[in-house]
Scaffold this motif. Sequence first.
Motif, PDB file in Angstrom:
ATOM      1  N   UNK A 514       0.445  -6.726   2.101  1.00 25.15           N
ATOM      2  CA  UNK A 514       0.250  -8.040   2.743  1.00 25.15           C
ATOM      3  C   UNK A 514       1.578  -8.728   3.045  1.00 25.15           C
ATOM      4  N   UNK A 515       1.551  -9.558   4.073  1.00 24.01           N
ATOM      5  CA  UNK A 515       2.677 -10.429   4.417  1.00 24.01           C
ATOM      6  C   UNK A 515       2.220 -11.868   4.149  1.00 24.01           C
ATOM      7  N   UNK A 516       2.803 -12.466   3.113  1.00 22.95           N
ATOM      8  CA  UNK A 516       2.361 -13.793   2.667  1.00 22.95           C
ATOM      9  C   UNK A 516       3.101 -14.891   3.427  1.00 22.95           C
ATOM     10  N   UNK A 517       2.351 -15.899   3.851  1.00 21.31           N
ATOM     11  CA  UNK A 517       2.939 -17.089   4.459  1.00 21.31           C
ATOM     12  C   UNK A 517       3.523 -17.942   3.328  1.00 21.31           C
ATOM     13  N   UNK A 518       4.846 -18.183   3.391  1.00 24.72           N
ATOM     14  CA  UNK A 518       5.516 -18.889   2.292  1.00 24.72           C
ATOM     15  C   UNK A 518       5.265 -20.396   2.309  1.00 24.72           C
ATOM     16  N   UNK A 519       4.628 -20.918   3.327  1.00 31.18           N
ATOM     17  CA  UNK A 519       4.357 -22.356   3.363  1.00 31.18           C
ATOM     18  C   UNK A 519       3.073 -22.706   2.629  1.00 31.18           C
ATOM     19  N   UNK A 520       2.020 -21.872   2.784  1.00 31.99           N
ATOM     20  CA  UNK A 520       0.732 -22.228   2.169  1.00 31.99           C
ATOM     21  C   UNK A 520       0.128 -21.106   1.340  1.00 31.99           C
ATOM     22  N   UNK A 521       0.799 -19.961   1.242  1.00 27.86           N
ATOM     23  CA  UNK A 521       0.298 -18.875   0.412  1.00 27.86           C
ATOM     24  C   UNK A 521      -0.794 -18.040   1.046  1.00 27.86           C
ATOM     25  N   UNK A 522      -1.126 -18.281   2.309  1.00 23.65           N
ATOM     26  CA  UNK A 522      -2.176 -17.486   2.961  1.00 23.65           C
ATOM     27  C   UNK A 522      -1.609 -16.155   3.440  1.00 23.65           C
ATOM     28  N   UNK A 523      -2.514 -15.227   3.673  1.00 19.07           N
ATOM     29  CA  UNK A 523      -2.153 -13.910   4.207  1.00 19.07           C
ATOM     30  C   UNK A 523      -2.866 -13.743   5.548  1.00 19.07           C
ATOM     31  N   UNK A 524      -2.082 -13.673   6.587  1.00 15.54           N
ATOM     32  CA  UNK A 524      -2.659 -13.508   7.918  1.00 15.54           C
ATOM     33  C   UNK A 524      -2.439 -12.111   8.497  1.00 15.54           C
ATOM     34  N   UNK A 525      -1.576 -11.367   7.850  1.00 14.16           N
ATOM     35  CA  UNK A 525      -1.306 -10.027   8.365  1.00 14.16           C
ATOM     36  C   UNK A 525      -0.905  -9.067   7.273  1.00 14.16           C
ATOM     37  N   UNK A 526      -1.048  -7.778   7.582  1.00 11.97           N
ATOM     38  CA  UNK A 526      -0.663  -6.718   6.646  1.00 11.97           C
ATOM     39  C   UNK A 526       0.082  -5.645   7.432  1.00 11.97           C
ATOM     40  N   UNK A 527       0.892  -4.885   6.722  1.00 16.38           N
ATOM     41  CA  UNK A 527       1.562  -3.742   7.342  1.00 16.38           C
ATOM     42  C   UNK A 527       0.872  -2.465   6.910  1.00 16.38           C
ATOM     43  N   UNK A 528       0.519  -1.622   7.883  1.00 11.53           N
ATOM     44  CA  UNK A 528      -0.140  -0.345   7.598  1.00 11.53           C
ATOM     45  C   UNK A 528       0.920   0.702   7.286  1.00 11.53           C
ATOM     46  N   UNK A 529       0.796   1.347   6.134  1.00 10.95           N
ATOM     47  CA  UNK A 529       1.746   2.371   5.695  1.00 10.95           C
ATOM     48  C   UNK A 529       0.979   3.681   5.519  1.00 10.95           C
ATOM     49  N   UNK A 530       1.425   4.732   6.208  1.00  9.25           N
ATOM     50  CA  UNK A 530       0.690   5.986   6.216  1.00  9.25           C
ATOM     51  C   UNK A 530       0.952   6.778   4.945  1.00  9.25           C
ATOM     52  N   UNK A 531      -0.082   7.434   4.466  1.00 12.93           N
ATOM     53  CA  UNK A 531      -0.012   8.352   3.329  1.00 12.93           C
ATOM     54  C   UNK A 531      -0.769   9.624   3.708  1.00 12.93           C
ATOM     55  N   UNK A 532      -0.381  10.705   3.053  1.00 14.69           N
ATOM     56  CA  UNK A 532      -1.055  11.983   3.304  1.00 14.69           C
ATOM     57  C   UNK A 532      -1.820  12.370   2.048  1.00 14.69           C
ATOM     58  N   UNK A 533      -3.125  12.380   2.167  1.00 12.74           N
ATOM     59  CA  UNK A 533      -3.970  12.777   1.036  1.00 12.74           C
ATOM     60  C   UNK A 533      -4.065  14.300   1.027  1.00 12.74           C
ATOM     61  N   UNK A 534      -2.991  14.929   0.521  1.00  8.75           N
ATOM     62  CA  UNK A 534      -2.876  16.395   0.570  1.00  8.75           C
ATOM     63  C   UNK A 534      -3.918  17.029  -0.341  1.00  8.75           C
ATOM     64  N   UNK A 535      -4.594  18.089   0.133  1.00  9.21           N
ATOM     65  CA  UNK A 535      -5.674  18.678  -0.677  1.00  9.21           C
ATOM     66  C   UNK A 535      -5.215  19.287  -1.992  1.00  9.21           C
ATOM     67  N   UNK A 536      -3.933  19.701  -2.103  1.00  8.93           N
ATOM     68  CA  UNK A 536      -3.462  20.325  -3.348  1.00  8.93           C
ATOM     69  C   UNK A 536      -2.324  19.559  -4.007  1.00  8.93           C
ATOM     70  N   UNK A 537      -1.534  18.821  -3.217  1.00  6.42           N
ATOM     71  CA  UNK A 537      -0.366  18.132  -3.768  1.00  6.42           C
ATOM     72  C   UNK A 537      -0.607  16.661  -4.027  1.00  6.42           C
ATOM     73  N   UNK A 538      -1.803  16.205  -3.740  1.00  6.80           N
ATOM     74  CA  UNK A 538      -2.122  14.805  -4.000  1.00  6.80           C
ATOM     75  C   UNK A 538      -1.609  13.882  -2.912  1.00  6.80           C
TER      76      UNK A 538
END
Length: 755
Positions: A514-538
Amino acid sequence: MAGRTTSRAAVFVLLAGWCAVVAFLVQLIVFGDHVNVFVTGAVNFFSQFLPAVACCLAAAGARGRRSEAFLVAGGVMAYSIGNLLLSVLTANDAYVPFPSISDAAYLLFYPAVMAALLIGMAREHRRIRASVAWDTAVGALGAGTLLAVVLRPAIEQVGGNPLQIAVAVAYPLGDAVLIAGLLGIACLHGGRLPRRWLPLMAGLALFSVGDIVYSLRVSSGGYQLHTPLDAIWSFGVALVSTWAVLQAQRPARARESETGNSAALIVPALANVAALGVLLAASAGMMSRLAVVLAIVTGLAAAGRTHVAYRQLRRMAELIRQARTDDLTGLANRRALYDLATERLRRSSAATSALLLIDLDRFKGVNDGLGHHVGDRLLVQAGQRLAERLRPDDVLARLGGDEFAVIADVADAEAATELARRLRAALATPFDLEGIAVRIDASIGIALHPEHGDDIHLLLRRADVAMYRAKTTRQGQCLAAPVAEGDDGGDQLRLLQELHEALAEDQLVLHYQPKMDLRDGTVRGVEALVRWNHPTRGLLYPDAFLAAATDAGLMDRLTETVLRLALDQAYRWREAGHALTVAVNLSAHSLQDTTLPVRVATQLRERGLPGSAVQIEITEDALMGDRTHATAILSRLRALGVQIAIDDFGTGFSSLAYLRDLPVDELKLDRSFVAPVSTDRHAAALVASTIHLSHSLGLRMVAEGVEDDTTLGHLRREGCDQAQGYGICRPATAEALIEWLQDAPHAEVTSASMP
């Protein structure tokens, strides 16, 4: 169902006809002169009548080839009737003149089969060139020349009776025309007659033998009915009918004819040989006048056809050369590079071969400032300079635009790097273009065989990555990243294969920070971070596979997958009442893709999402290539309502002037500046001035890498708009993120309903 039954009946009747043919031959051989005329005549009739019936049945059950089968059926039926008439006349000891009514029925066979042949060719080929008809005519003339020699005794025997001469020659000449047509079909198929046409070829060959012998015997008065000669025709009829039945059972599929190949020279060459042989024999007084005339006509026609075929072959060779040559520079093009490189790498005796990918820097400025015609002259001169610095056996190609490629044998990596320096030095000298001295530089990526890959495609991908690295770091030339120590390349290739499977099987998942708004503490946006759910390596983080994806040219597919997953999640969140903007990182290559805005618009429209549902994050380094092109792409995205953010701000090498030109909404200050703000006054001053700069430009400032509350408080006091980092929330799955937003006392998610 009815058509299938009819086709089976056709096969059954055809088999019965073949049995009658064999029975007729056995009867002639075993009983000889003691044969019963009526019984033999009946067996002979059915040996030809049954194949005609089979052709009729095959035509009735056919879907797209009825005409051929009906024509062959008519021709064979006429032939069997002619045979029946001749049998009846001879059985009654009646005088049988030559020619007779049976000859008229026999001769109907040839135009019927020729028509079937032409229709069959027309069905299989969308366009048949006039050269095919010319080949058939030349073949027929050549065959006629030979027949004039073979049938000379028959022609002299019948004297000057034109009708008798015409009928005596018509039989073998009809066979010759049909065989010449089959040779034309062979030329259409690149000199190879399809197997399904072999029964027709064999049948016509038998007819030719039988007709020549028949003509000679008739002229000498020695022809007798019901001899083994009659069995030759019966076998020929059965073979031709077999072809017709097989044709009727095949679907009609048109194809382009294969023209311009060397097989087109076979027919005129054979006809020429025959004509020359006849003319040589005629010089010794051994040939008839008719044979000499036909030989002269055949030679002229064959010479003309050979000339046309030669011109076609030259034209084809020129087209092949053009297909492998760059029109502007005359160098090899991309297609030729693939072929030459594959052969070169396979046969090279050197320990190492190098692929150098060369991209001209600032070339677009030449095109825009001086015109494309000047840019074209620059490319031509650049190609000439590169060629002058290479050895004769080195390969130089223009891949398109301002990209060139070189393949050369080298001693080692240092020799490849030195070659790159020499090529850059050759391009560094100013170019004289319309009286203007133009200077350009070049960025060169280097990949080595076999160290960086075993085929041209992999080498090009790795050289492209190295070239981009050379351009962004301004090194001039750069060697592709080495294979990991102790790895022979197998692990890398295995990883690439698994990455292909991951993209195909949706093994990639997204975590969200999440990206927090420092004025009121709300969250209006998030950053998508890719992960690979590997079948053997996790669960694998990006540093484990992004470099491999870049080297393999999979970044476009990976970006497309991440964008799709992010928008799917944005839709689900909005459906649940959470209006969160999802930020997706784009690679530098994506900013050169002109279809990107269209694809983003399509995905938004399919989900009913507004443009504000997604944010595009790019790095400063990604703008180092073609900034004008990148600006156009970002402007089209911005027009959709998509927000634009500069990621890792402050770490690139760009001038701040791009902030004035680019359609940007947000700056994300790199963690290397944020982390020491509470302990380093210089860092704090830089952060404060950067926040002030962003606000003065009307941009939001987001601080990355916030690890603790002290840093968070400092950023809030300086007026920073938003912050993200482990001190606020670690990247989490979509479900875990919503739970955190609902439980965290200092965070509040904004609400919305689906439009």
